[in-house]
Motif scaffolding. Structure first.
Motif, PDB file in Angstrom:
ATOM      1  N   ILE A 115       0.826  -1.208   0.000  1.00  0.00           N
ATOM      2  CA  ILE A 115       0.000   0.000   0.000  1.00  0.00           C
ATOM      3  C   ILE A 115       0.861   1.259   0.000  1.00  0.00           C
ATOM      4  O   ILE A 115       0.636   2.176  -0.784  1.00  0.00           O
ATOM      5  CB  ILE A 115      -0.950   0.002   1.208  1.00  0.00           C
ATOM      6  CG1 ILE A 115      -1.977  -1.115   1.075  1.00  0.00           C
ATOM      7  CG2 ILE A 115      -1.666   1.354   1.345  1.00  0.00           C
ATOM      8  CD1 ILE A 115      -2.818  -1.339   2.309  1.00  0.00           C
ATOM      9  N   PHE A 116       1.867   1.315   0.884  1.00  0.00           N
ATOM     10  CA  PHE A 116       2.633   2.535   1.083  1.00  0.00           C
ATOM     11  C   PHE A 116       4.025   2.523   0.481  1.00  0.00           C
ATOM     12  O   PHE A 116       4.699   3.542   0.456  1.00  0.00           O
ATOM     13  CB  PHE A 116       2.768   2.839   2.573  1.00  0.00           C
ATOM     14  CG  PHE A 116       1.471   3.077   3.255  1.00  0.00           C
ATOM     15  CD1 PHE A 116       0.732   4.240   3.022  1.00  0.00           C
ATOM     16  CD2 PHE A 116       0.939   2.138   4.126  1.00  0.00           C
ATOM     17  CE1 PHE A 116      -0.467   4.454   3.651  1.00  0.00           C
ATOM     18  CE2 PHE A 116      -0.270   2.357   4.758  1.00  0.00           C
ATOM     19  CZ  PHE A 116      -0.985   3.513   4.525  1.00  0.00           C
ATOM     20  N   GLY A 117       4.509   1.361   0.039  1.00  0.00           N
ATOM     21  CA  GLY A 117       5.875   1.243  -0.455  1.00  0.00           C
ATOM     22  C   GLY A 117       6.850   1.085   0.702  1.00  0.00           C
ATOM     23  O   GLY A 117       6.474   1.129   1.876  1.00  0.00           O
ATOM     24  N   ILE A 118       8.126   0.891   0.355  1.00  0.00           N
ATOM     25  CA  ILE A 118       9.152   0.662   1.377  1.00  0.00           C
ATOM     26  C   ILE A 118       9.324   1.869   2.287  1.00  0.00           C
ATOM     27  O   ILE A 118       9.354   1.756   3.506  1.00  0.00           O
ATOM     28  CB  ILE A 118      10.512   0.284   0.717  1.00  0.00           C
ATOM     29  CG1 ILE A 118      10.401  -1.008  -0.058  1.00  0.00           C
ATOM     30  CG2 ILE A 118      11.625   0.217   1.746  1.00  0.00           C
ATOM     31  CD1 ILE A 118      10.330  -2.246   0.767  1.00  0.00           C
ATOM     32  N   ALA A 119       9.424   3.052   1.707  1.00  0.00           N
ATOM     33  CA  ALA A 119       9.636   4.265   2.515  1.00  0.00           C
ATOM     34  C   ALA A 119       8.449   4.519   3.448  1.00  0.00           C
ATOM     35  O   ALA A 119       8.640   4.854   4.621  1.00  0.00           O
ATOM     36  CB  ALA A 119       9.855   5.461   1.613  1.00  0.00           C
ATOM     37  N   GLY A 120       7.253   4.331   2.971  1.00  0.00           N
ATOM     38  CA  GLY A 120       6.077   4.519   3.810  1.00  0.00           C
ATOM     39  C   GLY A 120       5.978   3.470   4.896  1.00  0.00           C
ATOM     40  O   GLY A 120       5.466   3.746   5.989  1.00  0.00           O
ATOM     41  N   ALA A 121       6.412   2.270   4.612  1.00  0.00           N
ATOM     42  CA  ALA A 121       6.364   1.200   5.621  1.00  0.00           C
ATOM     43  C   ALA A 121       7.344   1.462   6.761  1.00  0.00           C
ATOM     44  O   ALA A 121       7.073   1.096   7.903  1.00  0.00           O
ATOM     45  CB  ALA A 121       6.679  -0.150   4.969  1.00  0.00           C
ATOM     46  N   TYR A 122       8.472   2.101   6.459  1.00  0.00           N
ATOM     47  CA  TYR A 122       9.415   2.442   7.535  1.00  0.00           C
ATOM     48  C   TYR A 122       8.766   3.407   8.535  1.00  0.00           C
ATOM     49  O   TYR A 122       9.053   3.344   9.715  1.00  0.00           O
ATOM     50  CB  TYR A 122      10.683   3.081   6.978  1.00  0.00           C
ATOM     51  CG  TYR A 122      11.746   2.096   6.584  1.00  0.00           C
ATOM     52  CD1 TYR A 122      12.276   1.223   7.514  1.00  0.00           C
ATOM     53  CD2 TYR A 122      12.232   2.053   5.293  1.00  0.00           C
ATOM     54  CE1 TYR A 122      13.267   0.324   7.169  1.00  0.00           C
ATOM     55  CE2 TYR A 122      13.230   1.165   4.925  1.00  0.00           C
ATOM     56  CZ  TYR A 122      13.738   0.303   5.871  1.00  0.00           C
ATOM     57  OH  TYR A 122      14.717  -0.587   5.514  1.00  0.00           O
ATOM     58  N   VAL A 123       7.966   4.288   8.010  1.00  0.00           N
ATOM     59  CA  VAL A 123       7.304   5.286   8.882  1.00  0.00           C
ATOM     60  C   VAL A 123       6.252   4.582   9.701  1.00  0.00           C
ATOM     61  O   VAL A 123       6.104   4.726  10.860  1.00  0.00           O
ATOM     62  CB  VAL A 123       6.668   6.401   8.057  1.00  0.00           C
ATOM     63  CG1 VAL A 123       5.883   7.358   8.941  1.00  0.00           C
ATOM     64  CG2 VAL A 123       7.718   7.145   7.279  1.00  0.00           C
TER      65      VAL A 123
END
Length: 161
Positions: A153-161
């Motif tokens: 849903i959010f991509g790798i960068a969004g998942a880190y957040v």
């Protein structure tokens, strides 16, 4: 007179509740020590140690090495805490912490190896998650199962957040 009897009954219930929490705390500490030996001294615990180490590493990836320490701290908290209602919340919060750490390892693994899970069937994903966890690559079955929808849903960068 009825008020004094009620106060004694409430006090006995509270003492019994604290005693039960202490007993569960001691059992939790003993279980954490058993898991510690199963993970770090696998040969000394025989079949149990091999099973625990293999199963937990497949389920949690790198996070399985943190598990006995968190369970130990939780058990000590149960022994010394005088407020039993917080115990349930602490169990839940500890479980969430373990899952989030496993998710973090999975996200970091996918950040370095983005094409690892491409072109796999739905069920083969879960087998691959478990095997990657056993190889200490990623967050294991649990970390991958939770983090993969977030990554999609959010991509790798969004998942880190």
């Amino acid at each position: 007179m009825a008020v004094q009897k009620k106060k004694r009954t409430v006090k006995k219930r509270k003492e019994k509740s604290i005693l039960i929490n202490e007993i569960f705390g001691i059992m939790t500490v003993a279980f954490s020590i058993l898991i510690f030996f199963g993970i770090f001294l696998e040969k000394s615990t025989g079949v149990f140690g091999s099973f625990i180490s293999s199963f937990l590493s497949g389920l949690l990836g790198w996070t399985y090495r943190i598990l006995p320490f968190l369970i130990f701290l939780l058990g000590m908290n149960m022994i010394f805490s005088k407020i039993p209602d917080f115990i349930r919340k602490r169990y839940f919060n500890t479980l969430l912490l373990i899952i989030f750490i496993a998710c973090f390892f999975q996200i970091a693994y996918l950040d370095k190896n983005p094409m690892v899970y491409k072109e796999l069937d739905f069920l083969k994903h879960f087998v691959k998650f478990y095997n990657d966890g056993k190889a200490l690559s990623g967050g294991g079955l649990l970390g991958a199962s939770v983090s993969m929808p977030v990554i999609s849903i959010f991509g790798i960068a969004g998942a880190y957040v």
